[in-house]
Scaffold this motif. Structure first.
Motif, short mmCIF file in Angstrom:
data_model
loop_
_atom_site.label_atom_id
_atom_site.label_comp_id
_atom_site.label_asym_id
_atom_site.label_seq_id
_atom_site.Cartn_x
_atom_site.Cartn_y
_atom_site.Cartn_z
N GLU A 158 -10.47 1.38 9.38
CA GLU A 158 -10.10 0.21 8.58
C GLU A 158 -11.34 -0.58 8.16
O GLU A 158 -11.40 -1.12 7.06
N ALA A 186 -12.78 1.14 5.30
CA ALA A 186 -11.98 0.86 4.10
C ALA A 186 -12.24 -0.54 3.57
O ALA A 186 -12.22 -0.78 2.36
N GLN A 222 -11.73 0.15 -2.82
CA GLN A 222 -10.28 0.03 -2.89
C GLN A 222 -9.71 -0.72 -1.70
O GLN A 222 -8.77 -1.49 -1.85
N GLU A 276 -7.95 0.50 0.93
CA GLU A 276 -6.56 0.95 1.05
C GLU A 276 -6.01 0.65 2.44
O GLU A 276 -6.65 0.96 3.45
N PRO A 277 -4.80 0.07 2.55
CA PRO A 277 -4.18 -0.13 3.86
C PRO A 277 -3.96 1.20 4.56
O PRO A 277 -3.47 2.16 3.96
N GLN A 278 -4.31 1.26 5.84
CA GLN A 278 -4.14 2.49 6.60
C GLN A 278 -4.05 2.19 8.08
O GLN A 278 -4.29 1.06 8.52
N HIS A 288 1.53 3.61 0.20
CA HIS A 288 0.35 3.75 1.06
C HIS A 288 0.62 4.81 2.13
O HIS A 288 1.05 4.50 3.24
N LYS A 330 -1.15 6.46 4.13
CA LYS A 330 -1.93 6.43 5.37
C LYS A 330 -1.52 5.27 6.29
O LYS A 330 -2.13 5.08 7.34
N PRO A 354 -7.56 -4.71 5.20
CA PRO A 354 -6.71 -4.56 4.00
C PRO A 354 -5.22 -4.58 4.30
O PRO A 354 -4.45 -5.19 3.56
N LYS A 355 -4.80 -3.92 5.38
CA LYS A 355 -3.36 -3.85 5.66
C LYS A 355 -2.78 -5.23 5.98
O LYS A 355 -1.64 -5.53 5.61
N GLN A 386 -3.15 -7.62 2.59
CA GLN A 386 -2.25 -7.25 1.49
C GLN A 386 -0.78 -7.45 1.84
O GLN A 386 0.01 -7.85 0.98
#
Length: 237
Positions: free
Chosen positions: A23, A26, A31, A33-35, A62, A64, A219-220, A223
């Motif tokens: 994370e 990321a 980007q 991206e939530p993961q 998403h 991931k 991000p997760k 967002q």
């Protein structure tokens, strides 16, 4: 071979560290991206009707991201129990937590016409002491007239931590209840309940997205909180 409890906890913690590493990578990417795993806790009524559908829609694009939602009316220790996010009402006092107001709800006090036909309608908060009160998860009822706040500790023969059960008991002429708007308004429109003490209604209650301070930039978390801030109030209206 089977892990001991200590070994299992250690393994789960190592998995968590590996996810947080990914994370963090990321986070500095373009980007973000939530993961990884996203663990969310929320009260049963709020989650089933409003929060879970929003988080489900957020998760779908998403691949991931893995979601676990725990429905509980208790105040979960997010840090100690390893949760990423809670949606809750009330005052957020824990300095380890960050919070963003994502919606609000209105508390109404009501009774069924049948109950009010046999009992005098309360005109002031102190009158509630003479009434049968149906008690839910809020064991203190709040009121406000002008700048002065009042509270009442409801007493009654029926208690339940389900808002659905409380409003059904109210409709069945069991007594007076105080609940959030989304329980009461549909029945109010149908004439199945009537508001009482409506001139002493409390201020709207804030609904917060709460998260451990150290995780709010992931991000997760960032967002999904933004998604709740955008969609929750509209879904509750």
């Amino acid at each position: 071979m089977q892990l001991t409890d200590t070994g299992r906890i250690f393994f789960e913690r190592c998995e968590r560290i590996a996810q947080e590493r990914d994370e963090a990578i990321a986070l500095i990417g373009e980007q973000g991206e939530p993961q990884g795993d996203l663990r969310v806790t929320c009260s049963t009524a709020m989650d089933e009707r409003f929060v879970a559908p929003i988080i489900r829609r957020f998760t779908m694009p998403h691949p991931k991201l893995n979601i676990t939602i725990d429905l509980s009316n208790r105040i979960v220790d997010l840090v100690a129990e390893g949760y990423d996010l809670a949606v809750r009402t009330g005052h957020v006092a824990d300095p380890r937590l960050g919070a963003r107001r994502v919606a609000s709800r209105t508390l109404f006090t009501c009774a069924a016409p049948g109950y009010l036909a046999r009992m005098p309608k309360p005109e002031k908060v102190s009158d509630l002491a003479k009434h049968e009160c149906i008690v839910g998860t809020n064991t203190v009822w709040h009121f406000k007239r002008g700048d002065k706040a009042f509270h009442h500790n409801p007493k009654g023969r029926f208690r339940c931590n389900s808002g659905h059960a409380v409003i059904e008991a109210c409709i069945a002429d069991f007594g007076i209840c105080q609940l959030p708007d989304f329980y009461i308004l549909p029945h109010l429109k149908q004439g199945m309940v009537e508001l009482v003490l409506e001139d002493q209604q409390p201020e709207d209650e804030a609904i917060w997205a709460v998260y451990p301070q150290r995780r709010h930039l992931l991000p997760k978390i960032r967002q999904v909180v933004e998604c709740l801030a955008t969609d929750l109030a509209a879904s509750m209206s």
